[in-house]
Design an enzyme around this catalytic site. Structure first.
Site, short mmCIF file in Angstrom:
data_model
loop_
_atom_site.label_atom_id
_atom_site.label_comp_id
_atom_site.label_asym_id
_atom_site.label_seq_id
_atom_site.Cartn_x
_atom_site.Cartn_y
_atom_site.Cartn_z
N ASP A 162 -10.82 3.08 4.67
CA ASP A 162 -11.15 1.66 4.60
C ASP A 162 -12.66 1.42 4.63
OD1 ASP A 162 -9.30 -0.40 4.26
OD2 ASP A 162 -8.44 -0.11 6.25
N GLN A 207 -4.42 -1.44 9.77
CA GLN A 207 -4.40 -2.77 9.16
C GLN A 207 -5.00 -3.80 10.12
OE1 GLN A 207 -3.59 -3.39 6.00
NE2 GLN A 207 -3.92 -5.59 6.16
N LYS A 216 0.84 -1.20 0.00
CA LYS A 216 0.00 0.00 0.00
C LYS A 216 0.88 1.26 0.00
CE LYS A 216 -3.82 -2.46 2.20
NZ LYS A 216 -4.59 -2.78 3.42
N1 GUN Z 1 -7.01 -6.82 6.41
C1 GUN Z 1 -7.42 -7.56 5.35
N2 GUN Z 1 -7.95 -6.76 4.40
C2 GUN Z 1 -7.87 -5.51 4.87
C3 GUN Z 1 -8.25 -4.23 4.34
O1 GUN Z 1 -8.79 -4.08 3.25
N3 GUN Z 1 -7.98 -3.17 5.13
C4 GUN Z 1 -7.41 -3.29 6.36
N4 GUN Z 1 -7.22 -2.19 7.07
N5 GUN Z 1 -7.05 -4.45 6.88
C5 GUN Z 1 -7.28 -5.54 6.13
#
Ligand code: GUN
Length: 294
Positions: free
Chosen positions: A121, A98, A54
């Protein structure tokens, strides 16, 4: 029939190019750069890999990253304080915490503390609540579900009136993607590990979203001929012939299903790159809102 392969990598690259152009326009007109804060707690290898991808994608698009890599034993209060400081920082337009967080952390409280204006998110209860209701607009739609719909749209798949089946019911993918399909006037079925006659239910799908987290569970005879299949799964399976001793595979048995479906997104190379592209999209949209850019 051999299915059209939906190339998520290529579609995501196009979207990232679109965002990069918008970042340049914002810089030229407003002298501002979009900013994304990443919050990573602990040392899970998969989470580290996702966050690192990311941040790399942000750098390529011209989005500034504010990285917070925190120890696994951080207290709830300290983590909450970091989120609150990021809420107050005007250079940060998006906050990504995350998941999963360690067991001693109350993730509901942490996600609920993120300012809804920076919830790129889309996991804040208010954004999820709005997503789940008719005619209520969330500020942000969760990235992986939004990526699934974008793959369908950019492949020219019509959603309205279709039988859509979502396999899986997670907060991150299954539930929100189901809401999006419903808003687009699909006829929706959500199924999961306790569903009776899972293959029979999955076989109803004109559009199948597989997000169950079980390697290659969906077989060729589970799929209606001509269906469009989006594979959200990313599962590590042992493979002694691979350099790392494992390989990544989706929730769909790709080799079988590609002979039945009309179109299929592979995994890896389908939804994964789209999740990152949608995170950049949400961050850019947030920055545009903050500076008043159309
Ligand atoms: N863990 C698995 N997928 C995601 C996501 O799209 N965003 C976040 N923050 N954590 C995750």
């Amino acid at each position: 029939m051999t299915a059209e392969i939906i190339d998520g990598k290529a579609i995501a690259a196009t979207i990232r190019g679109e965002i990069k152009a918008e970042v340049e326009a914002m810089q030229a007109q407003y002298g501002k750069m979009p900013g994304l804060a990443t919050v990573l707690v602990g040392a899970r290898k998969d989470s580290q890999a996702y966050v690192s991808m990311k941040k790399k994608a942000c750098a390529e698009a011209g989005i500034t990253s504010f990285a917070h890599d925190l120890p696994a034993d951080i207290s709830q209060a300290d983590l909450l304080k970091i989120v609150q400081d990021l809420n107050a920082n005007p250079d940060v337009h998006g906050i990504l915490v995350q998941l999963p967080l360690p067991d001693h952390i109350d993730d509901e409280e942490i996600l609920g503390a993120i300012s809804i204006e920076k919830d790129v998110d889309g996991f804040h209860p208010l954004n999820i609540g709005r997503l789940s209701m008719k005619r209520r607009e969330p500020l942000f739609v969760p990235c992986t579900p939004r990526g699934c719909i974008e793959l369908l749209d950019r492949t020219g798949v019509k959603i309205e009136g279709k039988e859509a089946v979502v396999l899986g019911r997670s907060n991150i993918v299954g539930l929100p993607v189901a809401m999006l399909l419903l808003h687009r006037n699909a006829t929706l079925t959500i199924c999961h590990s306790r569903t009776k006659d899972l293959p029979g239910v999955v076989r109803r799908a004109d559009i199948l979203i597989a997000a169950v987290g079980r390697a290659e569970m969906v077989k060729g005879d589970w799929v209606k001929p001509g269906a469009v299949v989006i594979d959200v799964g990313t599962n590590a399976v042992d493979d002694p012939t691979a350099k790392k001793g494992y390989r990544l595979t989706g929730d769909v048995d790709f080799d079988e299903v590609k002979e039945v479906a009309s179109a299929i997104s592979p995994s890896p190379g389908g939804v994964g790159p789209m999740t990152i592209a949608m995170l950049l999209r949400n961050t850019m949209d947030s920055a545009k809102r903050a500076v008043g850019m159309k």
